[in-house]
Design an enzyme around this catalytic site. Sequence first.
Site, PDB file in Angstrom:
ATOM      1  N   HIS A   1       0.837  -1.198   0.000  1.00  0.00           N
ATOM      2  CA  HIS A   1       0.000   0.000   0.000  1.00  0.00           C
ATOM      3  C   HIS A   1       0.879   1.258   0.000  1.00  0.00           C
ATOM      4  O   HIS A   1       2.036   1.203   0.429  1.00  0.00           O
ATOM      5  CB  HIS A   1      -0.864   0.064   1.278  1.00  0.00           C
ATOM      6  CG  HIS A   1      -1.991  -0.921   1.311  1.00  0.00           C
ATOM      7  ND1 HIS A   1      -2.140  -1.834   2.319  1.00  0.00           N
ATOM      8  CD2 HIS A   1      -3.050  -1.109   0.471  1.00  0.00           C
ATOM      9  CE1 HIS A   1      -3.240  -2.546   2.103  1.00  0.00           C
ATOM     10  NE2 HIS A   1      -3.810  -2.138   0.994  1.00  0.00           N
TER      11      HIS A   1
ATOM     12  N   CYS B   1      -2.627   0.489   9.605  1.00  0.00           N
ATOM     13  CA  CYS B   1      -3.666  -0.458   9.133  1.00  0.00           C
ATOM     14  C   CYS B   1      -4.654  -0.835  10.226  1.00  0.00           C
ATOM     15  O   CYS B   1      -5.788  -1.199   9.939  1.00  0.00           O
ATOM     16  CB  CYS B   1      -3.034  -1.758   8.650  1.00  0.00           C
ATOM     17  SG  CYS B   1      -1.461  -1.592   7.867  1.00  0.00           S
TER      18      CYS B   1
HETATM   19  C1  CIR Z   1      -3.580  -7.670   3.515  1.00  0.00           C
HETATM   20  O1  CIR Z   1      -2.744  -8.174   2.743  1.00  0.00           O
HETATM   21  O2  CIR Z   1      -4.613  -7.148   3.111  1.00  0.00           O
HETATM   22  C2  CIR Z   1      -3.303  -7.743   4.997  1.00  0.00           C
HETATM   23  N1  CIR Z   1      -2.629  -8.954   5.309  1.00  0.00           N
HETATM   24  C3  CIR Z   1      -2.501  -6.552   5.441  1.00  0.00           C
HETATM   25  C4  CIR Z   1      -3.231  -5.251   5.279  1.00  0.00           C
HETATM   26  C5  CIR Z   1      -2.434  -4.087   5.696  1.00  0.00           C
HETATM   27  N2  CIR Z   1      -3.191  -2.892   5.629  1.00  0.00           N
HETATM   28  C6  CIR Z   1      -2.689  -1.688   5.406  1.00  0.00           C
HETATM   29  O3  CIR Z   1      -1.498  -1.547   5.099  1.00  0.00           O
HETATM   30  N3  CIR Z   1      -3.515  -0.669   5.436  1.00  0.00           N
END
Ligand code: CIR
Length: 256
Positions: free
Chosen positions: A164, A251
């Site tokens: 991201h 996140c």
């Molecule tokens: C994913 O791959 O969607 C989750 N394991 C990690 C999400 C991380 N979110 C973020 O950076 N906003």
Amino acid sequence: MFKNVIVKKPCSRITEGITSSPELGKPDYQLALKQHEAYIKALKSCGVEVTVLEADEAYPDSCFVEDTAVLTRKCAIITNPGASTRKGEIEEMIPVIKKFYSEDCIEYIKAPGTLEGGDVMMVGDHFYIGRSARTNPEGIRQFIAILKKYGLNGSEVTLEKVLHLKTGVNYIENNNMLVSGEFIDKPEFEKYNKYIIPPEESYAANCIWMNGKVIVPANFPKVADIVKKAGYEIILVDTSEFRKIDGGLSCLSLRF
Ligand code: CIR
């Protein structure tokens, strides 16, 4: 200043979360719960009201609430996550958002548009949006159109290497930006005071500004030093278990 934060407890299926780093091993669920509690405590110490949602066993990655919505001072934008195993996470989030925003200022990213909140970085009334594997051009188009409707602005940032946008670049207010890897030389960030995060600590580029203080992932001493020298009081929170499935500090919450 932020008044509210929404978080969701990790579920026991966190061990099945999507990861690009299987070599780090699977998250330890009990430890993840403890780290999540410490995260909530850190947030509360910054003077915000924290809404703690119960775990959702249907979605292994559901503790990463940031990806489900973008909450601005004018409107709430419910996303359409690009990861197929995460799309359903928004269903439980919508009624929660309705407690804070009236229906006429809740907007939705619709298929074929996809967008995840981790790709959105707020700098005042401007929102940088990462075009990533999760956020597509149609999602960005819809997002910018919604922002404009409310007198806000947005622009696209391309990215190639990280999951991201905020995996690699984070705004900590006062014109200060933490930048790592592919974001160090991006022309769109030239106007900020850039603090370069060394590659060996790139995970910790994902810090969050919380009402004057900055929450920094524990065990990244160079980043802790950089943020302190930039003049901030820092709070350390260990996120080792979330890191195993590509999750960072931002996140884990929606801040608004
Ligand atoms: C994913 O791959 O969607 C989750 N394991 C990690 C999400 C991380 N979110 C973020 O950076 N906003």
